[in-house]
Design an enzyme around this catalytic site. Structure first.
Site, PDB file in Angstrom:
ATOM      1  N   HIS A  48       0.819  -1.220   0.000  1.00 38.55           N
ATOM      2  CA  HIS A  48       0.000   0.000   0.000  1.00 38.55           C
ATOM      3  C   HIS A  48       0.852   1.269   0.000  1.00 38.55           C
ATOM      4  O   HIS A  48       0.376   2.331  -0.435  1.00 38.55           O
ATOM      5  CB  HIS A  48      -0.929  -0.017   1.224  1.00 38.55           C
ATOM      6  CG  HIS A  48      -2.201   0.749   1.028  1.00 38.55           C
ATOM      7  ND1 HIS A  48      -2.313   1.832   0.179  1.00 38.55           N
ATOM      8  CD2 HIS A  48      -3.440   0.587   1.585  1.00 38.55           C
ATOM      9  CE1 HIS A  48      -3.551   2.301   0.227  1.00 38.55           C
ATOM     10  NE2 HIS A  48      -4.237   1.560   1.061  1.00 38.55           N
ATOM     11  N   ASP A  62      -9.934  -9.263 -18.310  1.00 41.81           N
ATOM     12  CA  ASP A  62     -10.054 -10.481 -19.125  1.00 41.81           C
ATOM     13  C   ASP A  62      -8.675 -10.829 -19.681  1.00 41.81           C
ATOM     14  O   ASP A  62      -8.107 -10.079 -20.471  1.00 41.81           O
ATOM     15  CB  ASP A  62     -11.050 -10.238 -20.258  1.00 41.81           C
ATOM     16  CG  ASP A  62     -11.265 -11.458 -21.140  1.00 41.81           C
ATOM     17  OD1 ASP A  62     -10.542 -12.454 -20.966  1.00 41.81           O
ATOM     18  OD2 ASP A  62     -12.144 -11.389 -22.019  1.00 41.81           O
TER      19      ASP A  62
END
Length: 421
Positions: free
Chosen positions: A152, A361
């Site tokens: 992070h 995808d």
């Protein structure tokens, strides 16, 4: 559920990072971000037919993508810079002796973390820290789950989404890949802060994470109930969870709501959406007493949420960029921490609903489910989108006794269709 590691290796960028890009400076806003990982898991149906090797496609395209996102394959140094030394990232492949439907039909929050390459909430020594890790999980039925953790201090949710989008585009040999904007340190100069995670952040008491689903129909009913202010989906869901959680709380006499606000589009001029780093600020609502919240209409709570989020505007961002900007940049976190220490319940919201995770995808179809994992931090709420795009999944972490009461709250049950284990 048994997950067996098949292989573990290091994926390096496909080309060496140029000498003038060898040092990546993290910004002030990166320094203020938690020393934890951002975790996500994407589940895919079994490919109907593939004329390519899935494992090789994922690894090759990941290597190419890292050449553009080269700080993600480097080493953090003294919480101030990333040595872009092309060290690479952790890549694990695993076999799951389970049908993917068993996870999707009844997901157990405590098991989802096993689809990640490592524990995202462990406090790693800097010398052992890997900035990025991926685990590709192959189910008995042919389904696939891709788990990703990125540190992070280097990225936020928007950066994570951009990395995944570019990785999938590379896998499909699409041409829209570009090196992300990496100059946030010049906009928000670092102060070389050595901020450690407060010991109280990881809850010592037992917490439970549960998933509450607001489908499109129920979310429409919720928004209709407060239609007079034309709320956003996030404002509507935040208001009902805030009220229900506060009513369910056994101990807290009062509470606030915080929200993570993406500042890329709030700057002048706006920053590109592909800007790498932590480009967010924490907004804090006014403190409201428990009885006050119990008697308030949802629209009143939604208005409080809206006002606090809108406080993070272009003028606010300019103040962060001043020489003394650190005071403003820290203000939200400092205020929330102070109130928490005084016994005020701090419900920490983060919305991922606008990130295009369901468009990722890699060549055999879009995800059938995208999730985060259980969070060992009390009173955290992560809002995720749904597959059809019209609902919200709220991942709520509360103390065990408060969660039991929340699940029975009539206001919440009116709008929630499914609550997970």
């Amino acid at each position: 559920m048994k997950i067996e590691t098949i292989s573990a290796e290091t994926i390096k960028p496909s080309s060496l990072t140029s000498p003038h890009h060898k040092t990546y400076k993290i910004s002030l806003l990166d320094e203020l971000s938690p020393p934890l990982y951002v975790p996500i898991v994407l589940f895919y149906s079994s490919p109907d037919s593939c004329n390519f090797n899935i494992s090789e496609r994922l690894k090759t395209s990941l290597s190419t993508t890292l050449a553009h996102f080269y700080p993600l394959a480097g080493s953090l140094k003294r919480n101030a810079t990333v040595d872009c030394n092309d060290k690479g990232m952790t890549y694990v492949e695993a076999k799951v002796n389970l049908e993917i439907s068993e996870i999707l039909d009844n997901p157990e929050m405590s098991l989802l973390q096993q689809f990640l390459p490592f524990d995202p909430y462990r406090n790693w020594p800097e010398e052992d820290l890997t900035i990025t890790g991926v685990q590709v999980n192959y189910f008995d039925c042919g389904g696939i789950a891709i788990g990703l953790c990125i540190y992070h201090r280097i990225v936020d949710g928007a950066s994570l989404a951009k990395f995944l989008s570019d990785w999938s585009a590379t896998a499909n040999e699409r041409s829209e890949i570009s090196t992300p904007y990496m100059d946030s340190a010049s906009l928000f100069p670092p102060k070389v802060l050595n901020i450690v995670m407060p010991s109280e952040v990881i809850s010592k008491e037992k917490t439970i994470t549960k998933r509450f689903i607001f489908d499109g129909h129920k979310l429409g009913l919720l928004k209709g109930k407060i239609a007079c202010i034309n709320p956003t989906k996030v404002e509507a869901v935040t208001s009902v969870i805030w009220k229900s959680a506060m009513c369910a709380s056994r101990e807290a006499p009062s509470s606030i709501v915080t929200h993570v606000v993406n500042i890329r589009g709030r700057m002048s001029p706006p920053l590109p959406e592909n800007s790498l780093g932590n480009l967010w600020q924490l907004t804090v609502s006014p403190v409201l007493q428990k009885e006050e919240i119990r008697n308030m209409e949802l629209k009143e709570l939604a208005e409080e949420v809206r006002k606090s989020i809108r406080n993070i505007n272009g003028d606010y961002v300019k103040m962060i960029q001043n020489d003394d900007g650190i005071s403003k940049a820290c203000a939200g976190q400092r205020e929330a921490r102070r109130l928490c220490s005084e016994g005020v319940a701090c419900y920490r919201f983060s919305s991922w609903t606008r990130f295009p995770f369901y468009e990722i995808d890699f060549g055999w179809g879009k995800p059938i489910w995208v999730c985060t994992t259980n969070v060992p931090i009390k009173d955290v709420v992560i809002l995720m989108g749904t597959r059809n795009g019209d609902g919200i999944e709220a991942w709520v972490t509360l103390a065990e006794h408060d969660m039991a009461a929340l699940e029975q709250d009539s206001d919440l049950r009116e709008f929630v269709t499914v609550a997970s284990k």
